[in-house]
Enzyme design. Sequence first.
Site, PDB file in Angstrom:
ATOM      1  N   HIS A   1      48.179  28.208   5.067  1.00 27.56           N
ATOM      2  CA  HIS A   1      46.916  28.854   5.312  1.00 27.56           C
ATOM      3  C   HIS A   1      47.055  30.192   5.742  1.00 27.56           C
ATOM      4  O   HIS A   1      46.027  30.967   5.308  1.00 27.56           O
ATOM      5  CB  HIS A   1      45.993  28.029   6.321  1.00 27.56           C
ATOM      6  CG  HIS A   1      45.159  26.872   5.643  1.00 27.56           C
ATOM      7  ND1 HIS A   1      45.282  25.758   6.024  1.00 27.56           N
ATOM      8  CD2 HIS A   1      44.731  26.878   4.322  1.00 27.56           C
ATOM      9  CE1 HIS A   1      44.759  24.826   5.107  1.00 27.56           C
ATOM     10  NE2 HIS A   1      44.304  25.799   4.163  1.00 27.56           N
TER      11      HIS A   1
ATOM     12  N   ASN B   1      46.951  22.105  -5.574  1.00 25.15           N
ATOM     13  CA  ASN B   1      47.923  22.346  -4.471  1.00 25.15           C
ATOM     14  C   ASN B   1      48.347  20.961  -4.035  1.00 25.15           C
ATOM     15  O   ASN B   1      49.602  20.745  -3.812  1.00 25.15           O
ATOM     16  CB  ASN B   1      47.192  23.167  -3.332  1.00 25.15           C
ATOM     17  CG  ASN B   1      46.987  24.385  -3.590  1.00 25.15           C
ATOM     18  OD1 ASN B   1      47.426  25.118  -4.724  1.00 25.15           O
ATOM     19  ND2 ASN B   1      45.945  25.331  -2.957  1.00 25.15           N
ATOM     20  N   ASP B   2      47.548  20.098  -3.790  1.00 28.14           N
ATOM     21  CA  ASP B   2      47.842  18.914  -2.927  1.00 28.14           C
ATOM     22  C   ASP B   2      48.279  17.812  -4.172  1.00 28.14           C
ATOM     23  O   ASP B   2      49.040  16.983  -4.007  1.00 28.14           O
ATOM     24  CB  ASP B   2      46.512  18.327  -2.137  1.00 28.14           C
ATOM     25  CG  ASP B   2      46.725  18.734  -0.815  1.00 28.14           C
ATOM     26  OD1 ASP B   2      47.696  18.604   0.026  1.00 28.14           O
ATOM     27  OD2 ASP B   2      45.714  19.476  -0.241  1.00 28.14           O
TER      28      ASP B   2
ATOM     29  N   CYS C   1      40.723  23.999  -8.628  1.00 27.46           N
ATOM     30  CA  CYS C   1      40.730  25.189  -7.992  1.00 27.46           C
ATOM     31  C   CYS C   1      41.845  25.142  -6.912  1.00 27.46           C
ATOM     32  O   CYS C   1      41.972  26.064  -5.878  1.00 27.46           O
ATOM     33  CB  CYS C   1      39.381  24.903  -6.935  1.00 27.46           C
ATOM     34  SG  CYS C   1      39.592  23.270  -6.107  1.00 27.46           S
TER      35      CYS C   1
END
Length: 755
Positions: free
Chosen positions: A368, A633-634, A681
């Site tokens: 983050h 990403n995940d 995204c």
Amino acid sequence: MPPVAAQGPRTLLRRLREIMAEKASAQSRLDKLVTVIAANMVAEVCSIYLRRSGKTLELFATEGLNPGAVHRTRMKSGEGLVGLVAETGEPVNLSDAPSHPRFSYRPETGEDPYHSFLGVPIVRGGQVFGVLTVQNRAARQYAEEEVEALQTVAMVLAEIVAQGVLFNLAELDEPELSLDRTRKFRGEGLSDGVAVGHVVLHQPRVKVEKMIADNPQEELVRLEAAIGVLRSSVDDMLDSSELDLTGESREVIETFRMFAHDQGWRQRIRDAVHTGLTAEAAVERVQDEMRHKVSRLNDPILRERAHDLEDLARRLLRHLTGDDEKMNRELPRDAVLIARAMGPAELLDYRRDRLQALVLEEAASTSHVAIVARAMGLPLVSDTKGITDAARAGDLVAVDGETGETHLRPPQDVVAAFEAKRWMRAQRVAQFATVRDLPAETKDGVHIRLMMNAGLMLDMPHLHESGADGIGLFRTELQFMIGEMMPRLKDQANFYREILDAAGDKPVVFRTLDLGGDKVLPYARFEREENPALGWRAIRIALDRPALLRYQVRALLAASDRKVLRILLPMVSHVAEFNSARALVDREIERARLLGQTQPRQVLVGAMLEVPALMFMLPQIMRSADFVSIGSNDLLSLAFAVDRTNPRVSRRYDMLNPASLTLIRQIVRSAADCGGEVSLCGEMAGRPLDAMALVGLGLRTLSMSPGHIGPVKMMIRSLNYSETAQFVEKLCGRADHSLRGRLAAFAAERGVVLK
Ligand code: PEP
Ligand code: MG
């Protein structure tokens, strides 16, 4: 046996100070020093070896060995016992040195008669400058106090050498040791941009001005007073009713308190003061030892505990030096922040207009802090191990967030090269501005929607500057993570209203709280989990704590009167989960209706496709959800079983590989089969080369950080979709570890613009 260290280290340190203050040459001061140490330690030999030209250790001064060997005897890296000390950074204490397998006999030194050997590293900030040894004829083991005493002298000697008090290190052919030398770090660029500025250490190393105590008794009194203040401030932290600490955060602070009250730690510092150091120098000394021990541990929990101790030691030093108030010091206008690691909230504590760049020792691209740095348009380089030890506040530093290069104390020509790069980048940015209002359309007429990822108010100006078609992912958790407490309903609603107002006619997709994993709220009650990435996260929390989701939806409904409200649910694993969450949303819509509140024109609820299992339920989820967005990403991190926050593995697989492309192809196709469409995204959408492959796979909506919209649009406008689709289709059948090279060659051949 003769009384050893008869006069104690205190006398020795006093003599050391006197000798260093003399106006004599460096050599004669070193010569005197070894004589004094030998006498004090009742040793027949005392020698100083210093590093020269790379890793060679050269005998610089000796009492007892053949004086002719000075500056002649050189040990290669790792050679002999001296090399062993330098290599391990640990003392070597032997009663019979010649029988040790690493003993290396050097006839020119005349060391035949000496049996016992004690060598300690001359070390500072984790860097070994040399080795200090004593030897005795008789076979004897040096006592613990003697080892301590010699280490204390070595530490002071390291400081003297490092500060160039004795010699100009550069002239001595050992610029490596100089504190002023240029250092280059090759890290990984996580946020683009080039910067030249001055170092601000996020957790500044407290400068210890005075090493040797005038009056040890007074030092002990100062130490005890500072420890007292430290302990009560940590106790206050724990008892403070405002903080309402529970679960993991309480555990962390409790461990912190335990350390603060640890008698062993206190005693080690007291012992170091007894050797003649000032209280500050004693804290540093104990901390240096601890750091060294921990650097060889692999256990992440112990390393985490070591961070706690570092923090405590820094606090203690601040209490001792009265530096407490200076913590919130003025930032220079061109600050480059340097830290081992940092959370997103900590970064946001700094004034953006003063920051030029951020350099971290550890951070993964999807962490983050990296996401926030990109949102702030702040260049970020990570994976720069050792930079926090090497950097000093105020040093000049040049950072390239694209290549990952960081130059500490760069020479003038490097600064000039960076200035030129900066200029080039400004030109490029100007070029992107020229396509801002042009459509993102391939040469053969395929239109791609380019959306922007956001999470904070400070992102909003980028929506119009970048020419994005809307906000494809608004990470609402960021607002929760940066605050001191849970935002109230009214604050949330106001915040969402401001976002929608700033977006104007452009759509905004609000993702509901995606907490857990690496996203923790400083004030929330989270249990410690073995596998947080696979644990209680996102929609799982929302379903177990429905009030959280319902409040958020309530705020979103209140904020979007007569507009279209788009809600995206994170980490959906199966359809039932989505349906339960959607039912909560519907309840809130019903509630607002009964209360007669103005309603949004339409409420669309989407699912994030981040859990691989959901890929196989795509037709079903598409019947329930209004839209689906791939969180690559995940999704890829879970598909590859890679913890995205662990830099050790997060870069192990190139996400541009046949498996990733095939997986995304399957999603796009199966969505098309049900007459729907998906968007993407994750961070890969913003990398022009990756985005080229994604367009080739059939994706028509990509959402990315605003800085990437221009480069991705230029890529799209220079691309032929059908050719790319055919090429990417063939790539899916390959077995390569990475397809990056092939894709780049394709782009180069076809004149696809990749900037
Ligand atoms: C993702 O996982 O790709 C995503 C966009 O969500 P986040 O990075 O916030 O987890
Ligand atoms: Mg995600």
